[in-house]
Design a protein around this motif. Structure first.
Motif, PDB file in Angstrom:
ATOM      1  N   PHE A  13       1.860   2.693 -12.822  1.00 57.52           N
ATOM      2  CA  PHE A  13       1.783   2.859 -11.365  1.00 57.52           C
ATOM      3  C   PHE A  13       0.658   1.994 -10.793  1.00 57.52           C
ATOM      4  CE2 PHE A  13      -1.170   4.959  -8.450  1.00 57.52           C
ATOM      5  CZ  PHE A  13      -0.429   5.056  -7.283  1.00 57.52           C
ATOM      6  N   TYR A  14      -0.509   2.080 -11.378  1.00 50.45           N
ATOM      7  CA  TYR A  14      -1.696   1.357 -10.901  1.00 50.45           C
ATOM      8  C   TYR A  14      -1.458  -0.156 -10.933  1.00 50.45           C
ATOM      9  CZ  TYR A  14      -6.651   0.015 -10.679  1.00 50.45           C
ATOM     10  OH  TYR A  14      -7.866  -0.543 -10.331  1.00 50.45           O
ATOM     11  N   LYS A  15      -0.923  -0.657 -12.040  1.00 48.94           N
ATOM     12  CA  LYS A  15      -0.649  -2.095 -12.167  1.00 48.94           C
ATOM     13  C   LYS A  15       0.397  -2.545 -11.153  1.00 48.94           C
ATOM     14  CE  LYS A  15      -1.846  -2.367 -17.038  1.00 48.94           C
ATOM     15  NZ  LYS A  15      -1.343  -2.480 -18.403  1.00 48.94           N
ATOM     16  N   ALA A  16       1.479  -1.773 -11.002  1.00 50.28           N
ATOM     17  CA  ALA A  16       2.537  -2.137 -10.047  1.00 50.28           C
ATOM     18  C   ALA A  16       2.004  -2.111  -8.624  1.00 50.28           C
ATOM     19  CB  ALA A  16       3.723  -1.182 -10.184  1.00 50.28           C
ATOM     20  N   ALA A  17       1.204  -1.122  -8.298  1.00 50.14           N
ATOM     21  CA  ALA A  17       0.645  -1.017  -6.946  1.00 50.14           C
ATOM     22  C   ALA A  17      -0.232  -2.224  -6.624  1.00 50.14           C
ATOM     23  CB  ALA A  17      -0.151   0.274  -6.807  1.00 50.14           C
ATOM     24  N   LEU A  18      -1.118  -2.598  -7.536  1.00 48.53           N
ATOM     25  CA  LEU A  18      -2.005  -3.740  -7.295  1.00 48.53           C
ATOM     26  C   LEU A  18      -1.221  -5.048  -7.205  1.00 48.53           C
ATOM     27  CD1 LEU A  18      -5.082  -2.936  -9.571  1.00 48.53           C
ATOM     28  CD2 LEU A  18      -4.765  -2.453  -7.124  1.00 48.53           C
ATOM     29  N   ALA A  19      -0.141  -5.158  -7.953  1.00 52.61           N
ATOM     30  CA  ALA A  19       0.681  -6.373  -7.936  1.00 52.61           C
ATOM     31  C   ALA A  19       1.548  -6.474  -6.685  1.00 52.61           C
ATOM     32  CB  ALA A  19       1.565  -6.423  -9.181  1.00 52.61           C
ATOM     33  N   HIS A  20       1.662  -5.379  -5.907  1.00 49.29           N
ATOM     34  CA  HIS A  20       2.544  -5.372  -4.740  1.00 49.29           C
ATOM     35  C   HIS A  20       1.822  -4.941  -3.467  1.00 49.29           C
ATOM     36  CE1 HIS A  20       5.421  -5.502  -8.047  1.00 49.29           C
ATOM     37  NE2 HIS A  20       6.188  -6.138  -7.181  1.00 49.29           N
ATOM     38  N   GLY A  21       0.594  -5.424  -3.297  1.00 51.46           N
ATOM     39  CA  GLY A  21      -0.119  -5.234  -2.042  1.00 51.46           C
ATOM     40  C   GLY A  21      -1.076  -4.068  -1.986  1.00 51.46           C
ATOM     41  N   GLY A  22      -1.186  -3.285  -3.052  1.00 51.73           N
ATOM     42  CA  GLY A  22      -2.137  -2.179  -3.067  1.00 51.73           C
ATOM     43  C   GLY A  22      -3.534  -2.661  -3.401  1.00 51.73           C
ATOM     44  N   LYS A  23      -4.525  -1.860  -3.016  1.00 48.53           N
ATOM     45  CA  LYS A  23      -5.931  -2.175  -3.315  1.00 48.53           C
ATOM     46  C   LYS A  23      -6.519  -1.037  -4.137  1.00 48.53           C
ATOM     47  CE  LYS A  23      -6.597  -5.003   0.683  1.00 48.53           C
ATOM     48  NZ  LYS A  23      -6.821  -5.000   2.085  1.00 48.53           N
ATOM     49  N   ASP A  24      -7.334  -1.408  -5.105  1.00 45.50           N
ATOM     50  CA  ASP A  24      -7.966  -0.423  -5.981  1.00 45.50           C
ATOM     51  C   ASP A  24      -8.755   0.616  -5.183  1.00 45.50           C
ATOM     52  OD1 ASP A  24      -9.159   0.682  -8.449  1.00 45.50           O
ATOM     53  OD2 ASP A  24     -10.983  -0.231  -7.659  1.00 45.50           O
ATOM     54  N   ASN A  25      -8.548   1.882  -5.535  1.00 44.18           N
ATOM     55  CA  ASN A  25      -9.336   2.967  -4.945  1.00 44.18           C
ATOM     56  C   ASN A  25      -9.722   3.972  -6.028  1.00 44.18           C
ATOM     57  OD1 ASN A  25     -10.605   4.037  -2.655  1.00 44.18           O
ATOM     58  ND2 ASN A  25      -8.956   5.504  -2.330  1.00 44.18           N
ATOM     59  N   GLY A  26      -9.618   3.546  -7.299  1.00 44.98           N
ATOM     60  CA  GLY A  26      -9.960   4.393  -8.440  1.00 44.98           C
ATOM     61  C   GLY A  26      -9.063   4.095  -9.614  1.00 44.98           C
ATOM     62  N   ALA A  27      -9.572   3.343 -10.580  1.00 45.31           N
ATOM     63  CA  ALA A  27      -8.786   2.938 -11.747  1.00 45.31           C
ATOM     64  C   ALA A  27      -8.314   4.150 -12.546  1.00 45.31           C
ATOM     65  CB  ALA A  27      -9.623   2.019 -12.633  1.00 45.31           C
ATOM     66  N   PRO A  28      -7.255   3.988 -13.357  1.00 43.38           N
ATOM     67  CA  PRO A  28      -6.756   5.096 -14.165  1.00 43.38           C
ATOM     68  C   PRO A  28      -7.852   5.689 -15.045  1.00 43.38           C
ATOM     69  CG  PRO A  28      -5.230   3.251 -14.260  1.00 43.38           C
ATOM     70  CD  PRO A  28      -6.459   2.763 -13.561  1.00 43.38           C
ATOM     71  N   GLY A  29      -7.888   7.007 -15.084  1.00 49.82           N
ATOM     72  CA  GLY A  29      -8.860   7.687 -15.925  1.00 49.82           C
ATOM     73  C   GLY A  29      -8.832   9.184 -15.683  1.00 49.82           C
ATOM     74  N   GLU A  30      -9.513   9.898 -16.580  1.00 48.15           N
ATOM     75  CA  GLU A  30      -9.592  11.355 -16.431  1.00 48.15           C
ATOM     76  C   GLU A  30     -10.569  11.686 -15.301  1.00 48.15           C
ATOM     77  OE1 GLU A  30      -9.936  15.324 -19.173  1.00 48.15           O
ATOM     78  OE2 GLU A  30      -9.253  13.420 -20.014  1.00 48.15           O
ATOM     79  N   ARG A  31     -10.215  12.693 -14.528  1.00 39.55           N
ATOM     80  CA  ARG A  31     -11.044  13.154 -13.412  1.00 39.55           C
ATOM     81  C   ARG A  31     -11.550  14.559 -13.714  1.00 39.55           C
ATOM     82  NH1 ARG A  31      -9.704   8.393 -12.644  1.00 39.55           N
ATOM     83  NH2 ARG A  31      -9.575   7.411 -10.609  1.00 39.55           N
ATOM     84  N   PRO A  32     -12.625  14.983 -13.058  1.00 41.08           N
ATOM     85  CA  PRO A  32     -13.218  16.291 -13.355  1.00 41.08           C
ATOM     86  C   PRO A  32     -12.539  17.472 -12.663  1.00 41.08           C
ATOM     87  CG  PRO A  32     -14.530  15.178 -11.699  1.00 41.08           C
ATOM     88  CD  PRO A  32     -13.456  14.199 -12.123  1.00 41.08           C
TER      89      PRO A  32
END
Length: 142
Positions: free
Chosen positions: A86-105
């Motif tokens: 999802f993250y890779k596809a979003a960035l490749a199609h006009g999305g901007k990073d707002n938190g890379a994939p990872g575990e959250r608290p």
């Protein structure tokens, strides 16, 4: 007494986003929905939709001439790999990073990624871990 069955993930019936640039939004959402396994429902000159998300231009009759404000939408993913895709596809199609994939608290096993869509909406894909994968529906009796 009346019994209603509530299904996990079905609190919202539908959501409408009114966007500035429909082709940019359609490219973005088509790409992320492809990796999330959500088929596009339909398109027209001034809107498209997938599942419970309806996206239109401000000229669409349903929009009444106004853009929607900033929203945070979280889409369910089947596993961590789907969140990453999802993250890779979003960035490749006009999305901007707002938190890379990872575990959250937020709770154990909460694995998510966040991107801003072309209109600045905070879009998330989340996997709640193996323990949450097969959570049952809830029955409520009135």
């Amino acid at each position: 007494m009346e019994t209603q069955e509530l299904h996990r993930g079905r609190l919202i019936d539908h959501i409408q986003l009114v966007v500035r640039d429909l082709p940019a939004s359609q490219a973005f959402y088509s790409a992320i929905f492809e990796v999330l396994g959500v088929p596009m429902g339909g398109t027209a000159e001034d809107y498209f939709w997938a599942d419970e998300l309806f996206v239109s231009t401000s000229k669409s009759a349903a929009a009444q001439g106004h853009l929607t404000g900033r929203h945070h939408l979280a889409f369910q993913a089947q596993d961590e790999a789907m969140v990453q895709a999802f993250y890779k596809a979003a960035l490749a199609h006009g999305g901007k990073d707002n938190g890379a994939p990872g575990e959250r608290p937020y709770h154990p096993g909460y694995y998510a990624a966040f991107v801003l869509d072309p209109d600045g909406n905070n879009i998330e894909a989340v996997f709640h871990g193996k323990a949450q994968r097969n959570a049952p529906s809830v029955k409520i009796t009135f």
